[in-house]
Design a protein around this motif. Structure first.
Motif, mmCIF file in Angstrom:
data_model
loop_
_atom_site.group_PDB
_atom_site.id
_atom_site.type_symbol
_atom_site.label_atom_id
_atom_site.label_comp_id
_atom_site.label_asym_id
_atom_site.label_seq_id
_atom_site.Cartn_x
_atom_site.Cartn_y
_atom_site.Cartn_z
ATOM 1 N N LYS A 324 3.747 6.331 0.829
ATOM 2 C CA LYS A 324 3.637 6.319 -0.627
ATOM 3 C C LYS A 324 4.190 7.609 -1.259
ATOM 4 O O LYS A 324 4.675 7.602 -2.387
ATOM 5 N N SER A 325 4.096 8.720 -0.524
ATOM 6 C CA SER A 325 4.556 10.015 -1.052
ATOM 7 C C SER A 325 6.045 9.998 -1.407
ATOM 8 O O SER A 325 6.517 10.841 -2.158
ATOM 9 N N PHE A 326 6.798 9.060 -0.801
ATOM 10 C CA PHE A 326 8.251 9.049 -0.997
ATOM 11 C C PHE A 326 8.690 8.072 -2.077
ATOM 12 O O PHE A 326 9.874 7.833 -2.261
ATOM 13 N N SER A 327 7.705 7.482 -2.770
ATOM 14 C CA SER A 327 8.042 6.400 -3.699
ATOM 15 C C SER A 327 7.622 6.724 -5.126
ATOM 16 O O SER A 327 6.545 7.259 -5.351
ATOM 17 N N THR A 328 8.485 6.375 -6.067
ATOM 18 C CA THR A 328 8.107 6.536 -7.479
ATOM 19 C C THR A 328 7.445 5.256 -7.991
ATOM 20 O O THR A 328 6.990 5.202 -9.121
ATOM 21 N N THR A 329 7.452 4.203 -7.154
ATOM 22 C CA THR A 329 6.898 2.920 -7.609
ATOM 23 C C THR A 329 5.579 2.592 -6.923
ATOM 24 O O THR A 329 5.067 1.483 -7.053
ATOM 25 N N GLY A 330 5.049 3.541 -6.152
ATOM 26 C CA GLY A 330 3.785 3.309 -5.450
ATOM 27 C C GLY A 330 3.933 2.377 -4.256
ATOM 28 O O GLY A 330 2.942 1.863 -3.734
ATOM 29 N N SER A 331 5.183 2.154 -3.798
ATOM 30 C CA SER A 331 5.415 1.270 -2.639
ATOM 31 C C SER A 331 5.229 2.050 -1.329
ATOM 32 O O SER A 331 5.022 3.251 -1.341
ATOM 33 N N PHE A 332 5.354 1.339 -0.241
ATOM 34 C CA PHE A 332 5.321 1.896 1.123
ATOM 35 C C PHE A 332 3.958 2.485 1.506
ATOM 36 O O PHE A 332 3.874 3.404 2.304
ATOM 37 N N GLY A 333 2.898 1.936 0.883
ATOM 38 C CA GLY A 333 1.532 2.388 1.170
ATOM 39 C C GLY A 333 1.110 2.108 2.601
ATOM 40 O O GLY A 333 0.105 2.657 3.074
ATOM 41 N N ASN A 334 1.859 1.229 3.311
ATOM 42 C CA ASN A 334 1.514 0.919 4.714
ATOM 43 C C ASN A 334 2.455 1.617 5.699
ATOM 44 O O ASN A 334 2.532 1.255 6.862
ATOM 45 N N CYS A 335 3.202 2.623 5.195
ATOM 46 C CA CYS A 335 4.207 3.266 6.066
ATOM 47 C C CYS A 335 3.872 4.725 6.334
ATOM 48 O O CYS A 335 3.052 5.325 5.633
ATOM 49 N N ALA A 336 4.541 5.283 7.332
ATOM 50 C CA ALA A 336 4.303 6.688 7.691
ATOM 51 C C ALA A 336 5.608 7.326 8.153
ATOM 52 O O ALA A 336 6.439 6.673 8.792
#
Ligand SMILES: Cc1ncc(COP(=O)(O)O)c(C=O)c1O
Length: 365
Positions: A324-336
């Protein structure tokens, strides 16, 4: 070397850089298109602040390098818009439509100081955070779009020299990286106007404390930076370190160091990747890059990696950066994003095993 120095940077350094990069990229780098910077951050800041205004639109990949995103929005007051994407990354057809709409709404008239109305911030090679590379087809398409809409493609090329692509035999030197986007903007094309910047740095290959990098850019961009009051006041950036590095390059020390790093990082990558493949719970996808600093991990949709990271830190003394830290849209919350370079291999392998152990318990609950 104790003087202000030439505004594009120390000549001997630029000459040695063009030879070094030509060899490492296996592609021509023209000394006349180089400008010395105090690292990639400095290069990006100079371009974004000198060639663009507050309120101008910068298109970004989602996910992307989070500090650059903050620089555009918070520091420079730019309008940050994600590039449309599909399963394979940038969705060129959609992006064409988006650019057309935004260009129509823009009141910008090109001048020498501000030749482009917008820019796209990209990490095309060994991307941060995903480790991916833009395909040849996408590189060709995006350069065409940039020419069609008169936009700047700003490529943060800080990982390009860290290619681990295997040669024919295991003992062979890793192959050069894929061609940088800058090379696709060919000067021999009849519609060439100069739409791409390649922004490089010594931070990831030698040491960030050196604060030195370089930019390959169209001459009109170099002119703006060279003739700015900012550069006039300071003279060539980092003249002292440039002169030391020019000698190191001439003696072949940087190439030797780089080769050692690439082999070491490739070993780290192979070892950590194997741990993740063996020990992660089912349903977790691991993406092995061909170069750069990062392994990207996708957990099942319902896993919140910010919470998993907290468990890792509290109970296992390890960490990673949640997607999520890499997204401006709040996406990728399940990624690392896991880094492979800072520690020695044994430490990294132990850390990877701990992340897997934490994930096994976390995914069960
Ligand atoms: C994509 C990207 N750009 C720039 C930087 C910073 O580079 P520099 O130290 O050369 O300013 C980093 C460091 O993490 C990065 O990942």
């Amino acid at each position: 070397m104790f003087q202000y120095g030439c505004r594009r940077g120390d000549y001997k350094f630029r000459l040695q850089m063009s030879k070094f990069l030509t060899e490492e990229y296996d592609d021509e780098v023209d000394c006349g298109e180089l400008l010395v910077t105090c690292g990639a951050t400095n290069g990006l800041y100079m371009v974004a602040s000198m060639l663009f205004n507050r309120g101008d639109t910068v298109f970004i990949e989602d996910p992307s390098y989070f500090i650059a995103l903050e620089m555009f929005g918070k520091d420079l007051g730019m309008n940050v818009v994600p590039v449309p994407r599909n399963g394979e990354g940038i969705n060129i057809e959609e992006f064409d439509k988006v650019l057309s709409e935004y260009q129509r709404a823009s009141s910008h008239h090109p001048t020498e100081q501000r030749p482009y109305w917008s820019m796209v911030y990209l990490i095309p090679t060994f991307n941060n955070p995903k480790g991916t590379c833009l395909s040849t087809e996408k590189c060709e398409q995006i350069v065409k779009l940039a020419r069609k809409y008169n936009i700047l493609l700003f490529c943060d090329d800080v990982y390009n020299l860290l290619s681990y692509i295997p040669g024919e035999k295991p003992e062979d030197k890793p192959l050069p990286p894929p061609r940088r986007l800058f090379a696709y903007d060919k000067k021999t094309d009849p519609d060439y106007v100069g739409n791409v910047i390649s922004n490089g740095s010594f931070s990831k290959i030698l040491g960030p404390g050196l604060r030195i990098g370089w930019m390959e850019a169209p001459l009109k961009v170099l002119d703006v930076i060279e003739n700015s009051a900012f550069t006039m006041s300071a003279g060539g950036w980092n003249n002292y370190t440039s002169a030391i590095l020019a000698s190191a390059l001439e003696l072949g020390l940087v190439s030797k160091h780089l080769l050692e790093k690439r082999k070491k990082y490739r070993d780290n990558l192979d070892s950590m990747y194997q741990v993740f493949m063996d020990d992660m719970p089912p349903g977790v996808k691991i993406f092995k890059p061909q170069g750069g600093f990062f392994i990207w991990i996708e957990f099942p949709e319902d896993i919140d990696t910010e919470k998993l990271r907290d468990v890792c830190e509290k109970e296992y003394s390890v960490s990673f950066v949640p997607g999520k830290s890499f997204s401006t849209t709040g996406s990728f919350g399940n990624c690392a994003r896991v880094a492979i370079t800072y520690y020695e291999r044994d430490v990294l392998v132990t850390a990877a095993k701990k992340i897997c152990a934490a994930a096994k318990t976390f995914c069960k609950n």
